[in-house]
Design a protein around this motif. Sequence first.
Motif, mmCIF file in Angstrom:
data_model
loop_
_atom_site.group_PDB
_atom_site.id
_atom_site.type_symbol
_atom_site.label_atom_id
_atom_site.label_comp_id
_atom_site.label_asym_id
_atom_site.label_seq_id
_atom_site.Cartn_x
_atom_site.Cartn_y
_atom_site.Cartn_z
ATOM 1 N N LYS A 179 0.830 -1.207 0.000
ATOM 2 C CA LYS A 179 0.000 0.000 0.000
ATOM 3 C C LYS A 179 0.867 1.261 0.000
ATOM 4 O O LYS A 179 0.542 2.252 -0.648
ATOM 5 C CB LYS A 179 -0.937 -0.010 1.211
ATOM 6 N N VAL A 180 1.993 1.212 0.733
ATOM 7 C CA VAL A 180 2.896 2.368 0.734
ATOM 8 C C VAL A 180 3.507 2.551 -0.652
ATOM 9 O O VAL A 180 3.636 3.684 -1.144
ATOM 10 C CB VAL A 180 3.988 2.194 1.810
ATOM 11 N N LEU A 181 3.870 1.462 -1.321
ATOM 12 C CA LEU A 181 4.446 1.567 -2.664
ATOM 13 C C LEU A 181 3.436 2.143 -3.655
ATOM 14 O O LEU A 181 3.783 2.972 -4.509
ATOM 15 C CB LEU A 181 4.921 0.191 -3.137
ATOM 16 N N GLU A 182 2.174 1.711 -3.568
ATOM 17 C CA GLU A 182 1.149 2.263 -4.458
ATOM 18 C C GLU A 182 0.948 3.755 -4.213
ATOM 19 O O GLU A 182 0.795 4.543 -5.155
ATOM 20 C CB GLU A 182 -0.170 1.512 -4.255
ATOM 21 N N LEU A 191 11.774 9.413 -3.279
ATOM 22 C CA LEU A 191 12.753 8.445 -3.770
ATOM 23 C C LEU A 191 13.481 7.762 -2.607
ATOM 24 O O LEU A 191 13.787 6.564 -2.677
ATOM 25 C CB LEU A 191 13.764 9.137 -4.692
ATOM 26 N N ILE A 192 13.755 8.509 -1.552
ATOM 27 C CA ILE A 192 14.368 7.893 -0.361
ATOM 28 C C ILE A 192 13.415 6.866 0.245
ATOM 29 O O ILE A 192 13.821 5.749 0.613
ATOM 30 C CB ILE A 192 14.740 8.984 0.667
ATOM 31 N N TRP A 193 12.134 7.210 0.335
ATOM 32 C CA TRP A 193 11.141 6.263 0.846
ATOM 33 C C TRP A 193 11.139 4.981 -0.002
ATOM 34 O O TRP A 193 11.137 3.864 0.527
ATOM 35 C CB TRP A 193 9.750 6.898 0.813
ATOM 36 N N VAL A 210 14.884 -2.801 2.367
ATOM 37 C CA VAL A 210 14.581 -3.506 3.623
ATOM 38 C C VAL A 210 13.709 -4.726 3.376
ATOM 39 O O VAL A 210 13.939 -5.813 3.929
ATOM 40 C CB VAL A 210 13.916 -2.533 4.624
ATOM 41 N N HIS A 211 12.662 -4.561 2.529
ATOM 42 C CA HIS A 211 11.685 -5.645 2.342
ATOM 43 C C HIS A 211 11.869 -6.386 1.015
ATOM 44 O O HIS A 211 10.972 -7.120 0.592
ATOM 45 C CB HIS A 211 10.264 -5.061 2.384
ATOM 46 N N GLY A 212 13.004 -6.210 0.352
ATOM 47 C CA GLY A 212 13.195 -6.810 -0.968
ATOM 48 C C GLY A 212 13.099 -8.316 -0.977
ATOM 49 O O GLY A 212 12.424 -8.910 -1.821
ATOM 50 N N GLN A 213 13.750 -8.963 -0.019
ATOM 51 C CA GLN A 213 13.745 -10.421 0.013
ATOM 52 C C GLN A 213 12.356 -10.974 0.318
ATOM 53 O O GLN A 213 11.931 -11.971 -0.252
ATOM 54 C CB GLN A 213 14.755 -10.901 1.074
ATOM 55 N N LEU A 272 3.402 -7.107 -8.578
ATOM 56 C CA LEU A 272 3.869 -6.659 -9.895
ATOM 57 C C LEU A 272 3.164 -5.393 -10.389
ATOM 58 O O LEU A 272 3.824 -4.473 -10.863
ATOM 59 C CB LEU A 272 3.701 -7.800 -10.903
ATOM 60 N N PRO A 273 1.827 -5.267 -10.282
ATOM 61 C CA PRO A 273 1.191 -4.011 -10.734
ATOM 62 C C PRO A 273 1.693 -2.775 -9.987
ATOM 63 O O PRO A 273 1.924 -1.734 -10.602
ATOM 64 C CB PRO A 273 -0.298 -4.260 -10.466
ATOM 65 N N ALA A 274 1.877 -2.894 -8.663
ATOM 66 C CA ALA A 274 2.336 -1.738 -7.898
ATOM 67 C C ALA A 274 3.754 -1.340 -8.290
ATOM 68 O O ALA A 274 4.076 -0.150 -8.417
ATOM 69 C CB ALA A 274 2.278 -2.057 -6.401
ATOM 70 N N VAL A 275 4.625 -2.340 -8.504
ATOM 71 C CA VAL A 275 6.001 -2.040 -8.887
ATOM 72 C C VAL A 275 6.051 -1.420 -10.285
ATOM 73 O O VAL A 275 6.812 -0.478 -10.537
ATOM 74 C CB VAL A 275 6.857 -3.325 -8.809
ATOM 75 N N GLN A 276 5.236 -1.918 -11.201
ATOM 76 C CA GLN A 276 5.216 -1.336 -12.554
ATOM 77 C C GLN A 276 4.659 0.080 -12.534
ATOM 78 O O GLN A 276 5.116 0.949 -13.283
ATOM 79 C CB GLN A 276 4.393 -2.232 -13.476
#
Length: 919
Positions: free
Chosen positions: A800-803, A819-821, A828-831, A841-845
């Motif tokens: 939700k934060v990424l969206e 960009l820092i966020w 931190v949460h990549g793995q 995938l939709p949020a990242v795109q």
Amino acid sequence: MKFAYRFSNLLGTVYRCGNLNFTCDGNSVISPVGNRVTVFDLKNNKSSTLPLATRYNIKCVGLSPDGRLAIIVDEGGDALLLSLVCRSVLHHFHFKGAVHSVSFSPDGRKFVVTKGNLAQMYHAPGRKREFNAFVLDKTYFGPYDETTCIDWTDDSRCFAVGSRDMSTWVFGAERWDNLIYYALGGHKDAIVACFFEASSLDLYTLSQDGALCVWQCDTLPEDLRLKAPTGWKADLLQREEGEGEEEEEEERETTVRGKATPAAEEQQGKVKYSRLAKYFFNKEGDFNNLTAAAYHKKVHLLVTGFASGIFHLHELPEFNLIHSLSISDQRVASVAINSSGDWIAFGCSGLGQLLVWEWQSESYVLKQQGHFNSMVSLAYSPDGQYIVTGGDDGKVKVWNTLSGFCFVTFTEHSSGVTGVAFTTTGYVIVTSSMDGTVRAFDLHRYRNFRTFTSPRPTQFSCVAVDSSGEIVSAGAQDSFEVFIWSMQTGRLLDVLSGHEGPISGLCFNPMKSVLASASWDRTVRLWDMADSWRTTETLALTSDALAVTFRPDGAELAVATLNSQITFWDPENAVQTGSIEGRHDLKTGRKELDKITAKHSAKGKAFTTLCYSADGQSILAGGMSKFVCIYHVREQILRKKFEISCNLSLDAMEEFLNRRKMTEFGNLALIDQDAAEEGGVAIPLPGVKKGDMSSRHFKPEIRVTSLRFSPTGRCWAATTTEGLLIYSLDAQMLFDPFELDTSVTPARIRAALRQRDFTRAILLAFRLNERKLLQETLEAVPWDEIEVISSSLPDLYVEKVLEFLASSFEVSRHLEFYLIWTQKLLMVHGQKLKSRVGTLLPAVQFLQKSIQRHLDDVSKLCDWNRYNLQYALAVSKQRGLKRPSEPPGSEEEADASEDDDDSLHLLGGGPGHVDGPLA
């Protein structure tokens, strides 16, 4: 996934019919597109379609002088009062007849509509709410044929109306004593336009045969006298006179002034017009009908458009020709001039073309054109920033989803384009066509760098590109084969045979090297790329296959068949996992010439295009209907149905037969009323030079030819008869809380911020899900504590934060902060996010699309600044190398300064001159 999708924009159609208007500031063009209205912002390079629709195609648009209100009238006489400030409909009205034109008075108090052979004046709606916004003031009679045009004087005292009976009528907006009406002749064809001179009653009239008459009036506008009241109004005044002596004396003076003496009548008399001159545009003798005109009173500039696509610029009243240019070979349907007189807008309904031309610099400000024929296919770029469309006219157009403009058009195909696809890089477009070629276009250099052909001529009906972008496949319509090429070498790798009918759809598995091909032979074949293109499975269907698509994770296959069904398959085990019966959801309309009802005609309709949503849980389906359906795949139920059009000017929209069109000789739709006309311009039979006398006028049928979800999941697009429709999530108007309870309130969120408990404040804010509160909470976090706060967020809230960050990039100026966020969250949460790649995938795109847009903008600005600094350094070095003995002001220094001025003049355009809305 939420399905609160609303109509967002209309691309691919820039002008259909009706009149063009400039806004008051002169920076935007209001263009009618079918039954909708699009506003083209020329300063900010954006286009937006208003969220309204009329029942028929829009015939005319009237704009108020302050630019706040607009009256939109369609071909059926239905009118909408529109607020351009809040972009909403304020009032509905029906004029009970076809309206040709509508015009507000310059003071904004009244407006006139021309309907039939009369003109009606209404009180303009005010800014306060009223029960009936349109109040009829007067009805003016005079012309014997249809009225065509209106123009007001600057002081709103009089207006002129042109007619098809070759006459122009001047009416008084008030009860003037010396001007009730005045009829002007002198023309031999229908009046196209009439214009008053500034601060005068002098008039210009233009007729369809290319004649201009200049009329001079012997009376100034301020010399018009109000008529003395008679009848019950005079009696009422007399009663008021008896109330007091002082008032009586004043009333007597006013009455004496109002009643003109015979001597005064002889001196002043009635208003009279005399013709000063008559000019002709067609001096060479060519038959060229005048179709549109506009006049700017301050600059004295007259712009005229003709049926041959030529337009003239003249200076009045001397009739000096300034420019004479040709737009195209189609008629100019509408002309408009902005308030400053610098920009001229032209609309060509035959080509669907809209041009804005700056006549002083002789350059285009806007040049846009949609597909000449219907759109057939579309594809989204991987970041969702661009849309490519292919049409039956053989053109491939690329549209920017943010600006709404087409920025490149490829015309290499010589026949209709049947399929388009993007590669995973997003910089290569692959298209298939009925001309027997498959072409690859480069979006870096805007060129066709690969052309794939078959050993023998064939017509390609579909195209697909694998996930690596190295393999291109296309299906043949006549030889029933699938052709495979290499993108690198352009060589034909293999020809896959086995189908016994035309290939209707191709789709690569996004995760594996498997190609699915659907055919009219009631089968779907799966071809393994790793095993020399061997057929691994053949899926047997109950009817002809029309479309095929893989789920984004490649674990499911959906097929649309001719019996209105959507079947779902497991491609690994070749087992059918479910099916959806969509016959009743299509709900097709009844054509004008259909002998059967809409209910029975729906039996022959089917879904022709499919698309999975970004998360793979739902599927979007459309076909020969005005409805687009979203189904839940697992539950196999209809989630939502969208009506893409309510335009009754299109065919197959009516549910029941209109009995008023049935006569004893048959249906009125069989009679082609405009057979002897081309675009409303009569074609003379003797020595005819243009126009096809055997051409028929028909109503296009509503249908959906292609559907695609955006990779971001925020919107989806559909190519329809009306154009490229985009539906998106309107997050501003949507209240969508998440795990809401009574403890979540804005007061508690702000209290947590004051206590510097940022993690708790963020969690509460996302549970309430109010955008302004989310922005306030995230921006309250100090930048050096972002990493600590990111690590303390639960995994459920990271998406939700990424969206929210992705949507904030489009509107916020705090680029570095967001960009820092983004960086800290992904680090931190990549793995942990790798395990939920399908849902994220939709949020990242969406995030990638927003960051990429800022990268492009900032890189252009940095390059521009770098070039300017290099130029400044070069100039300073050149001046530093001068001989010290050389006196100042010498001839060489003067030459150098002239060269510097010329260089600065060439560079002074700025990046805005490179990125304009030209296509």
